[in-house]
Design a protein around this motif. Structure first.
Motif, PDB file in Angstrom:
ATOM      1  N   PRO A 181     -40.742  34.185  19.990  1.00 53.05           N
ATOM      2  CA  PRO A 181     -40.747  34.861  18.700  1.00 53.05           C
ATOM      3  C   PRO A 181     -41.206  33.926  17.585  1.00 53.05           C
ATOM      4  CG  PRO A 181     -38.501  34.330  19.381  1.00 53.05           C
ATOM      5  CD  PRO A 181     -39.375  34.024  20.539  1.00 53.05           C
ATOM      6  N   ALA A 182     -42.030  34.462  16.677  1.00 52.37           N
ATOM      7  CA  ALA A 182     -42.507  33.646  15.562  1.00 52.37           C
ATOM      8  C   ALA A 182     -41.376  33.417  14.573  1.00 52.37           C
ATOM      9  CB  ALA A 182     -43.670  34.355  14.884  1.00 52.37           C
ATOM     10  N   ALA A 183     -41.442  32.271  13.909  1.00 56.46           N
ATOM     11  CA  ALA A 183     -40.418  31.959  12.909  1.00 56.46           C
ATOM     12  C   ALA A 183     -40.477  32.981  11.789  1.00 56.46           C
ATOM     13  CB  ALA A 183     -40.645  30.552  12.366  1.00 56.46           C
ATOM     14  N   SER A 184     -39.319  33.363  11.274  1.00 57.78           N
ATOM     15  CA  SER A 184     -39.259  34.362  10.213  1.00 57.78           C
ATOM     16  C   SER A 184     -39.942  33.858   8.950  1.00 57.78           C
ATOM     17  CB  SER A 184     -37.799  34.703   9.905  1.00 57.78           C
ATOM     18  OG  SER A 184     -37.721  35.566   8.792  1.00 57.78           O
ATOM     19  N   GLN A 224     -44.314  39.683   6.311  1.00 58.83           N
ATOM     20  CA  GLN A 224     -43.847  40.082   7.627  1.00 58.83           C
ATOM     21  C   GLN A 224     -44.836  41.034   8.292  1.00 58.83           C
ATOM     22  OE1 GLN A 224     -39.837  41.169   6.004  1.00 58.83           O
ATOM     23  NE2 GLN A 224     -39.067  40.210   7.876  1.00 58.83           N
ATOM     24  N   ASP A 225     -45.397  41.942   7.503  1.00 62.08           N
ATOM     25  CA  ASP A 225     -46.422  42.845   8.025  1.00 62.08           C
ATOM     26  C   ASP A 225     -47.670  42.076   8.433  1.00 62.08           C
ATOM     27  OD1 ASP A 225     -44.943  45.144   7.819  1.00 62.08           O
ATOM     28  OD2 ASP A 225     -45.692  45.690   5.837  1.00 62.08           O
ATOM     29  N   ILE A 226     -48.078  41.110   7.615  1.00 66.04           N
ATOM     30  CA  ILE A 226     -49.246  40.293   7.942  1.00 66.04           C
ATOM     31  C   ILE A 226     -48.978  39.508   9.229  1.00 66.04           C
ATOM     32  CG2 ILE A 226     -50.704  38.372   7.193  1.00 66.04           C
ATOM     33  CD1 ILE A 226     -50.296  39.289   4.332  1.00 66.04           C
ATOM     34  N   GLN A 227     -47.764  39.036   9.388  1.00 57.81           N
ATOM     35  CA  GLN A 227     -47.403  38.311  10.606  1.00 57.81           C
ATOM     36  C   GLN A 227     -47.548  39.202  11.844  1.00 57.81           C
ATOM     37  OE1 GLN A 227     -43.215  37.052  11.263  1.00 57.81           O
ATOM     38  NE2 GLN A 227     -44.043  34.971  11.417  1.00 57.81           N
ATOM     39  N   SER A 280     -51.604  32.339  12.328  1.00 55.62           N
ATOM     40  CA  SER A 280     -50.157  32.261  12.121  1.00 55.62           C
ATOM     41  C   SER A 280     -49.827  32.497  10.663  1.00 55.62           C
ATOM     42  CB  SER A 280     -49.626  30.883  12.544  1.00 55.62           C
ATOM     43  OG  SER A 280     -50.180  29.851  11.735  1.00 55.62           O
ATOM     44  N   VAL A 281     -48.573  32.867  10.419  1.00 63.12           N
ATOM     45  CA  VAL A 281     -48.057  33.022   9.063  1.00 63.12           C
ATOM     46  C   VAL A 281     -46.770  32.217   8.984  1.00 63.12           C
ATOM     47  CG1 VAL A 281     -47.240  34.632   7.304  1.00 63.12           C
ATOM     48  CG2 VAL A 281     -49.026  35.341   8.906  1.00 63.12           C
TER      49      VAL A 281
END
Length: 442
Positions: A322-325, A338-341, A382-383
């Motif tokens: 899971p990507a970091a918040s 979050q949407d872009i991520q 990444s974001v």
């Protein structure tokens, strides 16, 4: 750079008694061409006739040492116009289909006469003249043809169903002639000009008309008609010293096994998405091949949808870490990042290929600044939160304004002009950011 010469070339210009047509005639004659100045001498709505307009331009050309002959026929009698060229100069090299009229009226109130007159001048007239000149050009293995379209044809315009229809028809005619004539050195291109003329003076204010001088259209047409120019089958917007090439774009689309209206509805976001794998067909073959390839392979150039599951069980893929918040308390913009991520996780590789840049977004709120990094240059994208130190573009904006811009409620150009949106670095890259968010206007 040496001047483009048209010495001894024979040019027909329709509607050459004034406006852009007159400028064409004068410019070609100045560069050595022999010019047939055609003008019926009627009103801008297609009524009446007079020889004065064409005669006046011929006199201007001759007074300047040029060579010209007048023709007063309606363009629907294109053979007579070509006959004037052959009788006076013995050949025909270039045709500028410029003549036009307007009979603007809403479709609900349009009469057959409104439709038929506009068709006769714009569409039938261009066909008749070009057809009459075509075989002479084929025999000479040289020809340059210009069709005149309009934004009303390319994009539509209220009250111009007749005009817009004919102007778009000319694009189709031009594209086909470009293919048929290429082997005989006959090139055909379409221009969509905007210039001050009797056709535009009634719908534009004087201060705008001053910037749209008809002579600003001429250089592009001179270039396209020169013997050294190989461009053909293209469409150009031109005006006020600006030239742009226009092309068709097709989304990657979605393939649907056993297609139904419900599946079309479900896949509509993919069907209308031009951000991922768009195509730019340039021929009917390109159009058909795209459809046939999708049907044969069971997939589109975009995501494969609604295919029957394989009967062979595949080994389950290892779950991605899971990507970091990227959520930050107190910032409405968090939801956007979050949407872009999510977009990056789904289509990161394609976005990296398309955008190839790193963004730093500095969002201000209550006197504090929070930074996010959108890396669409490395890996699969990444974001993350925090400053990067080496962004290609840095955008500074308030929390509230960023939400308004990315949701389409605030025009980014307006925000930029008012100082609400500050951009440092690659401006071209900044404009690509909107492609990440479907509703974005950046």
């Amino acid at each position: 750079m040496s001047e483009l010469s048209f010495k001894d070339k024979v040019v027909i210009v329709t509607g050459a008694g004034g406006g852009i047509g007159r400028e064409y005639a004068l410019a070609f004659a100045k560069r050595g061409a022999k010019v047939v100045v055609n003008d019926l001498g009627g009103s801008h709505t297609g009524e009446g006739k007079s020889s004065k307009a064409a005669d006046k331009v011929v006199d201007e050309i001759k007074a300047a040492g040029g060579i010209a002959a007048a023709n007063y026929d309606s363009v629907e009698f294109g053979d007579k116009i070509v006959e004037t060229a052959l009788n006076n100069f013995g050949r025909i090299d270039i045709v500028i289909n410029n003549a036009g009229i307007l009979r603007d009226v809403s479709f609900a109130k349009m009469t057959d006469k409104d439709w038929d007159l506009v068709y006769t001048v714009h569409c039938k007239g261009a066909y008749k003249l070009t057809r009459a000149a075509w075989n002479h050009m084929r025999d000479n293995k040289f020809g340059r043809i210009i069709m005149t379209s309009s934004a009303a044809g390319l994009y539509g315009n209220f009250g111009q169903a007749n005009y817009g229809s004919m102007k778009m028809a000319l694009v189709g005619l031009s594209n086909t002639l470009a293919q048929e004539g290429k082997g005989r050195n006959i090139h055909c291109n379409t221009i969509s000009p905007i210039a001050a003329s009797r056709l535009t003076e009634s719908v534009m204010p004087p201060e705008i008309l001053d910037q749209l001088k008809p002579e600003y259209i001429v250089p592009l047409v001179l270039y396209l008609c020169h013997e050294d120019t190989t461009e053909t089958g293209s469409v150009f917007e031109v005006g006020a010293g600006w030239v742009s090439k226009v092309r068709l774009q097709r989304s990657a689309g979605a393939y649907m096994k056993d297609i139904t209206a419900e599946k079309v509805k479900e896949n509509w976001p993919t069907i209308e998405n031009f951000e991922v794998n768009p195509a730019y067909p340039t021929s009917a073959a390109d159009s058909v091949s795209g459809i046939i390839n999708a049907a044969n392979s069971g997939k589109s150039s975009g995501p494969v949808l609604h295919r029957k599951p394989s009967t062979t069980a595949a080994a389950p893929a290892a779950p991605a870490a899971p990507a970091a918040s990227v959520a930050v308390d107190g910032y409405k913009s968090s939801a956007i990042f979050q949407d872009i991520q999510k977009q990056t996780q789904n289509n990161g590789a394609e976005l990296v290929k398309k955008i190839n840049g790193i963004y730093q977004i500095d969002v201000t709120n209550a006197g504090k600044t929070q930074s996010w990094i959108i890396d669409l240059k490395n890996g699969s994208g990444s974001v993350s939160t925090g400053a990067n130190g080496k962004p290609n573009v840095t955008i500074t904006v308030s929390d509230e304004d960023f939400v308004q811009i990315m949701s389409g409620k605030l025009n980014p150009q307006t925000a930029f002009m008012k100082g609400k949106l500050k951009i440092k670095g690659n401006m071209g890259l900044a404009t690509k950011l909107g492609g990440i968010m479907p509703k974005s206007k950046i």
